[in-house]
Design a protein around this motif. Structure first.
Motif, PDB file in Angstrom:
ATOM      1  N   ASN A 104     -39.303 -14.830 -47.349  1.00 16.41           N
ATOM      2  CA  ASN A 104     -38.167 -14.796 -46.428  1.00 16.41           C
ATOM      3  C   ASN A 104     -38.478 -13.937 -45.203  1.00 16.41           C
ATOM      4  O   ASN A 104     -37.584 -13.452 -44.525  1.00 16.41           O
ATOM      5  N   PHE A 105     -39.769 -13.754 -44.904  1.00 14.61           N
ATOM      6  CA  PHE A 105     -40.206 -12.976 -43.751  1.00 14.61           C
ATOM      7  C   PHE A 105     -41.418 -13.672 -43.150  1.00 14.61           C
ATOM      8  O   PHE A 105     -42.034 -14.524 -43.802  1.00 14.61           O
ATOM      9  N   PRO A 106     -41.793 -13.345 -41.907  1.00 16.82           N
ATOM     10  CA  PRO A 106     -42.918 -14.029 -41.261  1.00 16.82           C
ATOM     11  C   PRO A 106     -44.201 -13.914 -42.055  1.00 16.82           C
ATOM     12  O   PRO A 106     -44.577 -12.838 -42.529  1.00 16.82           O
ATOM     13  N   THR A 107     -44.891 -15.027 -42.240  1.00 23.89           N
ATOM     14  CA  THR A 107     -46.114 -15.092 -43.026  1.00 23.89           C
ATOM     15  C   THR A 107     -47.335 -15.055 -42.103  1.00 23.89           C
ATOM     16  O   THR A 107     -47.340 -15.682 -41.059  1.00 23.89           O
ATOM     17  N   ALA A 108     -48.362 -14.320 -42.518  1.00 23.54           N
ATOM     18  CA  ALA A 108     -49.632 -14.226 -41.780  1.00 23.54           C
ATOM     19  C   ALA A 108     -49.442 -13.661 -40.373  1.00 23.54           C
ATOM     20  O   ALA A 108     -50.178 -13.978 -39.461  1.00 23.54           O
TER      21      ALA A 108
END
Length: 391
Positions: A104-108
């Motif tokens: 539920n948060f920005p990935t990579a």
């Protein structure tokens, strides 16, 4: 499963296959009510092959680190069953698995998504196959080094270890998530885009080319780890904040000392750093501290008493869109008034929309089992539910 954020960085690996660090490190596990990875795993004799879906898209299950985690968990499970010690009532460990995982948060984007993802994967597999928790730190480490820290709540250290096989390079909790209740954490999301240089490849290059990294690992980190643990246990925020910022700065100095250099920070990151220092200088003490992982997004530490004013400072100098999405997400933050003297003393030109949004959170617990079947990501057929698939 919650994610974690580093206070004292591991700067690279001395063994890339076993994922063994060149120095110890320390992190805070963030609260899963605000930032989390959710993973559902099913096994069945009817599945033809292992499969994995990440954030709505099917990915290649043959990734070597992913395979390492799967193989190790299956090996531990077989070992327990052969000894007659297994209490798991699930189907045979030889059955194929379907894995579905969502962040539920920005990935990579420098928000430690791999740490949270691999920790959640390993923990969920252990629940499925009846593997004991004390074995999980070493398994998670083989997926993503920092994932071993994400298996614990609160303040967690990843010990360097001395054994060549890495059996003593494990994570352990320093203090629980409830130890410092006044501590608050803000994530200033500057960019949610994927990093141009991944943290794994970046650290490998740093190990090969940075002399500063070698000095840091041998000379700086051992004493800094001792001091960081001490100031946490003393709840000494000014000392904690100064150490945290110095360690972040040194990590990015190593990125610049790498050849060719690595640039994880951007102009907005530098403006946030300047804002924090001007704010602290105004009060003549360290009330706020920053740290940056392998990306441009800032993690801010402060105490509850100072939180409302600093959020208002961020809002003033990085004004959001008037009709945009909610600027402050997560834990509620009270409103505060800024004095003209404070704004004048910080002396920065506002940068509209420089920060996309803020996530307000605190230290959180380790992994937990989601018991409500409505929140499971796989359906009865072992395939992702529509809610877990992107358009």
């Amino acid at each position: 499963m919650t994610k974690e954020y580093t206070l004292c960085y591991d700067g690279g690996k001395r063994d890339e296959d076993l994922i063994l660090p060149i120095n110890s490190s320390l992190s805070i596990t963030l609260h899963q009510d605000q930032l989390k990875t959710t993973t559902t795993i099913a096994c069945s004799r009817n599945f033809q092959q292992d499969r994995i879906w990440l954030n709505g898209k099917e990915e290649d299950i043959s990734n070597p680190r992913l395979q390492s985690c799967l193989q190790e968990i299956r090996r531990f499970s077989r070992k327990r069953r052969n000894s007659g010690d297994s209490t798991s009532d699930v189907s045979s460990v030889s059955h194929k698995v379907h894995i579905c995982s969502v962040n539920n948060f920005p990935t990579a984007a420098g928000l430690a998504s791999s740490a949270s993802g691999y920790a959640c994967l390993v923990y969920t597999l252990s629940q499925l196959f009846g593997v004991e928790s004390e074995q999980l730190s070493a398994v998670a480490r083989q997926g993503s080094g920092s994932a071993c820290r994400s298996l614990y709540g609160g303040f967690v250290q990843w010990k360097l270890g001395e054994q060549l096989d890495g059996k003593d390079s494990l994570a352990e909790q320093v203090e629980s998530e409830s130890f410092w209740p006044e501590l608050r954490i803000l994530i200033l999301v500057v960019s949610a885009e994927q990093k141009s240089v991944g943290s794994t490849s970046g650290m490998h290059t740093s190990v090969e080319t940075s002399q500063l990294l070698k000095y840091r690992a041998d000379v700086v980190v051992p004493s800094r780890m001792e001091k960081m643990i001490r100031v946490i246990r003393e709840r000494d925020f000014p000392a904690f904040g100064e150490l945290t910022m110095k360690d972040s700065n040194q990590f990015h100095a190593i990125c610049l000392d790498t050849y060719p250099p690595i640039f994880y920070l951007n102009n907005m990151s530098h403006r946030i750093i300047s804002l924090v220092h001007h704010y602290n200088q105004y009060y003549g003490e360290t009330r706020v501290a920053y740290t940056f992982d392998a990306g441009p997004n800032a993690v801010i530490y402060t105490l509850q008493d100072h939180l409302p004013e600093f959020v208002q400072v961020v809002r003033h100098f990085f004004p959001p869109e008037v009709n945009g999405e909610e600027f402050v997400k997560g834990l509620p933050v009270c409103s505060a008034d800024l004095s003209e003297e404070l704004k004048r003393d910080i002396n920065m030109e506002p940068t509209p929309k420089g920060i996309r949004y803020i996530i307000s959170t605190k230290a959180g617990p380790g992994p937990c089992v989601v018991k409500d079947p409505n929140h499971h990501l796989l359906g009865a057929d072992g395939l992702p539910k529509k809610s877990a698939i992107s358009d």
